[in-house]
Design a protein around this motif. Structure first.
Motif, short mmCIF file in Angstrom:
data_model
loop_
_atom_site.label_atom_id
_atom_site.label_comp_id
_atom_site.label_asym_id
_atom_site.label_seq_id
_atom_site.Cartn_x
_atom_site.Cartn_y
_atom_site.Cartn_z
N MET A 1 0.84 -1.20 0.00
CA MET A 1 0.00 0.00 0.00
C MET A 1 0.87 1.26 0.00
N LYS A 2 0.45 2.24 -0.73
CA LYS A 2 1.21 3.48 -0.78
C LYS A 2 1.12 4.19 0.57
N LYS A 3 2.28 4.66 1.03
CA LYS A 3 2.24 5.33 2.34
C LYS A 3 1.75 6.77 2.17
N PRO A 4 0.94 7.24 3.10
CA PRO A 4 0.40 8.59 2.95
C PRO A 4 1.45 9.67 3.20
N VAL A 5 1.34 10.76 2.46
CA VAL A 5 2.18 11.92 2.72
C VAL A 5 1.49 12.72 3.83
N LEU A 6 2.20 12.86 4.94
CA LEU A 6 1.62 13.57 6.08
C LEU A 6 2.25 14.94 6.21
N THR A 7 1.45 15.95 6.50
CA THR A 7 2.02 17.24 6.89
C THR A 7 1.48 17.59 8.26
N ILE A 8 2.39 17.96 9.14
CA ILE A 8 1.98 18.42 10.48
C ILE A 8 2.03 19.94 10.45
N VAL A 9 0.92 20.58 10.75
CA VAL A 9 0.86 22.04 10.72
C VAL A 9 0.89 22.56 12.16
N VAL A 10 1.84 23.47 12.41
CA VAL A 10 2.04 23.98 13.77
C VAL A 10 1.94 25.50 13.78
N PRO A 11 0.87 26.08 14.29
CA PRO A 11 0.80 27.54 14.37
C PRO A 11 1.67 28.04 15.51
N CYS A 12 2.41 29.11 15.27
CA CYS A 12 3.31 29.62 16.32
C CYS A 12 3.15 31.12 16.46
N TYR A 13 2.89 31.55 17.66
CA TYR A 13 2.86 32.98 17.93
C TYR A 13 3.73 33.25 19.15
N ASN A 14 4.83 33.93 18.94
CA ASN A 14 5.80 34.22 20.01
C ASN A 14 6.18 32.96 20.78
N GLU A 15 6.66 31.98 20.08
CA GLU A 15 6.95 30.69 20.73
C GLU A 15 8.44 30.40 20.81
N GLU A 16 9.29 31.43 20.79
CA GLU A 16 10.74 31.15 20.75
C GLU A 16 11.22 30.31 21.94
N ASP A 17 10.54 30.44 23.07
CA ASP A 17 10.98 29.68 24.25
C ASP A 17 10.83 28.18 24.08
N ILE A 18 9.82 27.80 23.35
CA ILE A 18 9.53 26.37 23.29
C ILE A 18 9.93 25.74 21.95
N LEU A 19 10.16 26.57 20.94
CA LEU A 19 10.40 26.02 19.60
C LEU A 19 11.55 25.00 19.52
N PRO A 20 12.70 25.25 20.16
CA PRO A 20 13.78 24.25 20.05
C PRO A 20 13.30 22.87 20.48
N TYR A 21 12.54 22.83 21.55
CA TYR A 21 11.99 21.56 22.03
C TYR A 21 11.02 20.98 21.00
N THR A 22 10.15 21.84 20.49
CA THR A 22 9.15 21.38 19.52
C THR A 22 9.82 20.80 18.28
N PHE A 23 10.84 21.52 17.78
CA PHE A 23 11.57 21.02 16.60
C PHE A 23 12.07 19.61 16.84
N SER A 24 12.79 19.45 17.98
CA SER A 24 13.47 18.17 18.16
C SER A 24 12.46 17.05 18.35
N GLU A 25 11.39 17.34 19.10
CA GLU A 25 10.38 16.30 19.32
C GLU A 25 9.72 15.88 18.01
N LEU A 26 9.29 16.87 17.24
CA LEU A 26 8.56 16.55 16.01
C LEU A 26 9.46 15.91 14.96
N LYS A 27 10.72 16.39 14.94
CA LYS A 27 11.65 15.80 13.97
C LYS A 27 11.87 14.33 14.27
#
Ligand code: UDP
Ligand code: MG
Length: 342
Positions: A1-27
């Motif tokens: 079966m063909k694997k689905p192409v997934l996109t995760i959409v993340v809205p960010c408003y003034n999130e510099e404090d948490i973004l490094p964590y978010t990047f690494s977790e989602l990656k």
């Protein structure tokens, strides 16, 4: 079966404090899912910068250069969580088979994204992430949120209980969502209206690890009020009902006063008059205000202004990124080099 192409959409408003964590977790989640062949290798994570005033965009930009999964979309100004989500969804819909939306603070358990995909593969077009409990929320947020769901229900708006904007939608569902052209989009109310085969996945919601909530009480109230008035005309009906009620009561009072005048004591109380003036005056002002609120909504709708404006769409065409060194701290320059070398 063909694997689905997934996109995760993340809205960010003034999130510099948490973004490094978010990047690494989602990656790492993405790496895992690609390795386990749950999703296709061209799956992406799109960070939507909703007009942040801090270094959120720079962080996204930098990360984009380092990792091919990460993509960025910069909106021209702050348009709010709901519109930022829409911007993300509509930008990625053509290239994605399914799209997951999640908040940047990762309060929602990212591991259930795998469950979402399982449901998607079973043929569900919409999968709602639902919180098992709200124990991680403050008492205040918990009670107000529950009150809100109850009130919406009593007004005839079907919401998925304890579901925020953490969900998976198939491309088809997003295409249909785009046909809802109203300005006041309250996604939690609209998505169930799309229909299709839908289901829920349950998870525990965590506390915000860094940064502060972008929904202070003022925004929360206006969000709730928008939710109500965009979906229901019951409040206006209620006003009409109160109007009729007070009209008929005043007739009864009039009768009573006449009877008193002719058969009893004519010393009519000042109290009753002054009370009714204030009461009726207040009710009228409320009624006019409420009607005005709906007219305001109509006014907004007829203008059909765009819900968001994209400044840089690094999802589709990376070359539209700024190329002046002064922009984004010179990351763009490196980026051009990388592009050339590829
Ligand atoms: N958000 C946004 N634009 C705004 C406000 C919030 O894109 O104007 C984003 C924010 O960055 C976060 C998500 O919406 O990813 C939810 O916000 P938050 O976590 O502060 O809300 P809460 O979880 O406290 O309800
Ligand atoms: Mg949050």
């Amino acid at each position: 079966m063909k694997k689905p192409v997934l996109t995760i959409v993340v809205p960010c408003y003034n999130e510099e404090d948490i973004l490094p964590y978010t990047f690494s977790e989602l990656k790492s989640l993405m790496d895992e899912m690609v390795k386990e062949e749950i999703v296709a290798a061209d799956s992406r994570i799109l960070f939507v910068d909703d007009g942040s005033k801090d270094r959120t965009w720079n962080y996204i930009y930098k990360e984009m250069l380092k990792n091919e999964y990460i993509k960025g979309l910069k909106l021209s100004r702050n348009v709010g969580h709901q519109n930022a989500l829409l911007a993300g969804l509509f930008t990625v819909k053509v290239k994605s088979d399914c799209i997951v939306t999640i908040d940047a603070d990762l309060q929602d358990d990212i591991n259930v994204i795998k469950d979402f995909l399982e449901r998607y593969n079973e043929g569900y077009e919409i999968v709602y992430g639902v919180r098992k409990s709200r124990s991680s929320d403050t008492f205040f947020k918990r009670t107000t949120a529950q009150g809100f769901y109850k009130m919406m229900k009593s007004m005839g708006v079907e919401l998925v209980y304890n579901h925020a904007d953490f969900r998976l939608m198939s491309r088809r569902a997003v295409m249909e969502l785009e046909r809802f052209e109203e300005m006041n989009l309250f996604l939690r109310g609209i998505v169930p209206l799309i229909g299709f085969k839908s289901t829920s996945v349950y998870y525990d919601r965590k506390e915000r690890l860094a940064g502060v909530t972008k929904y202070p009480i003022r925004k929360m109230l206006s969000f709730a009020f928008d939710g109500i008035t965009s979906f229901s005309i019951k409040p206006i009906r209620f006003v009409l009902f109160i109007g009729c009620f007070s009209f008929f009561t005043s007739l009864l009072f009039a009768l009573y006063f006449f009877l008193l005048k002719f058969f009893g004591n004519t010393e009519l109380g000042w109290t009753s008059i002054i009370t009714s003036i204030w009461l009726i005056g207040g009710l009228q002002l409320i009624a006019v205000g409420l009607v005005g609120e709906y007219i305001g909504k109509i006014y907004k709708e007829v203008k059909r202004r765009p819900k968001y404006i994209v400044e840089f769409d690094a999802y589709h065409s990376p070359l539209t990124l700024p190329i002046k060194e002064s922009d984004s701290e010179g990351y763009a320059k490196d980026y051009r080099k990388i592009l050339k070398s590829n």
